[in-house]
Design a protein around this motif. Structure first.
Motif, PDB file in Angstrom:
ATOM      1  N   UNK A   2       5.705  39.192 -28.538  1.00  0.00           N
ATOM      2  CA  UNK A   2       6.861  40.083 -28.460  1.00  0.00           C
ATOM      3  C   UNK A   2       8.113  39.339 -28.039  1.00  0.00           C
ATOM      4  N   UNK A   3       7.957  38.317 -27.194  1.00  0.00           N
ATOM      5  CA  UNK A   3       9.113  37.551 -26.740  1.00  0.00           C
ATOM      6  C   UNK A   3       9.828  36.892 -27.915  1.00  0.00           C
ATOM      7  N   UNK A   4       9.082  36.365 -28.858  1.00  0.00           N
ATOM      8  CA  UNK A   4       9.676  35.765 -30.054  1.00  0.00           C
ATOM      9  C   UNK A   4      10.397  36.827 -30.865  1.00  0.00           C
ATOM     10  N   UNK A   5       9.807  38.004 -30.967  1.00  0.00           N
ATOM     11  CA  UNK A   5      10.453  39.106 -31.687  1.00  0.00           C
ATOM     12  C   UNK A   5      11.765  39.509 -31.042  1.00  0.00           C
ATOM     13  N   UNK A  13      21.498  40.059 -33.687  1.00  0.00           N
ATOM     14  CA  UNK A  13      22.646  40.838 -33.224  1.00  0.00           C
ATOM     15  C   UNK A  13      23.912  39.991 -33.238  1.00  0.00           C
ATOM     16  N   UNK A  14      23.785  38.703 -32.983  1.00  0.00           N
ATOM     17  CA  UNK A  14      24.938  37.814 -32.896  1.00  0.00           C
ATOM     18  C   UNK A  14      25.514  37.477 -34.279  1.00  0.00           C
ATOM     19  N   UNK A  15      24.694  37.510 -35.299  1.00  0.00           N
ATOM     20  CA  UNK A  15      25.110  37.057 -36.639  1.00  0.00           C
ATOM     21  C   UNK A  15      26.372  37.749 -37.160  1.00  0.00           C
ATOM     22  N   UNK A  16      26.481  39.083 -37.147  1.00  0.00           N
ATOM     23  CA  UNK A  16      27.688  39.699 -37.724  1.00  0.00           C
ATOM     24  C   UNK A  16      28.902  39.707 -36.804  1.00  0.00           C
ATOM     25  N   UNK A  52       9.353  51.904 -38.388  1.00  0.00           N
ATOM     26  CA  UNK A  52       8.990  53.196 -37.792  1.00  0.00           C
ATOM     27  C   UNK A  52       7.589  53.587 -38.226  1.00  0.00           C
ATOM     28  N   UNK A  53       7.285  53.372 -39.493  1.00  0.00           N
ATOM     29  CA  UNK A  53       5.971  53.712 -40.035  1.00  0.00           C
ATOM     30  C   UNK A  53       4.843  52.953 -39.335  1.00  0.00           C
ATOM     31  N   UNK A  61      14.128  48.459 -33.046  1.00  0.00           N
ATOM     32  CA  UNK A  61      15.367  48.160 -32.328  1.00  0.00           C
ATOM     33  C   UNK A  61      16.225  47.180 -33.124  1.00  0.00           C
ATOM     34  N   UNK A  62      15.596  46.122 -33.617  1.00  0.00           N
ATOM     35  CA  UNK A  62      16.337  45.108 -34.370  1.00  0.00           C
ATOM     36  C   UNK A  62      17.033  45.705 -35.573  1.00  0.00           C
TER      37      UNK A  62
END
Length: 88
Positions: A2-5, A13-16, A52-53, A61-62
């Protein structure tokens, strides 16, 4: 794992942000492709539905954050194009 995720979420989030900065601070949209951002937001929406599925919180979240930030870029491109067409 999960940490890698979550690390991927932070990077994504930083990209745009530089693009959003240029749009809001300098009102620059030259060279930004509306088609690219349209497809990107659609792809992210599909990823979100899939996340979600399968019940993957990191992925949900991502994709939610990515849709918000990249959707904002797309919105500003559309708004700017509409503003320019009204001025003509």
């Amino acid at each position: 794992m999960d940490l890698i995720g979550w690390l991927g979420v932070c990077i994504g989030v930083v990209v745009p942000l530089p693009q959003l900065y240029n749009i809001f601070k300098h009102n620059k949209i030259n060279g930004v492709s509306m088609g690219t951002y349209s497809l990107l937001v659609m792809a992210m929406a599909c990823y979100l539905v899939h996340a979600i599925n399968i019940g993957d919180a990191v992925f949900v979240v991502a994709q939610s954050i990515n849709i918000l930030t990249n959707g904002l870029v797309l919105f500003m491109l559309i708004k700017n194009r509409n503003d320019r067409s009204r001025q003509s």
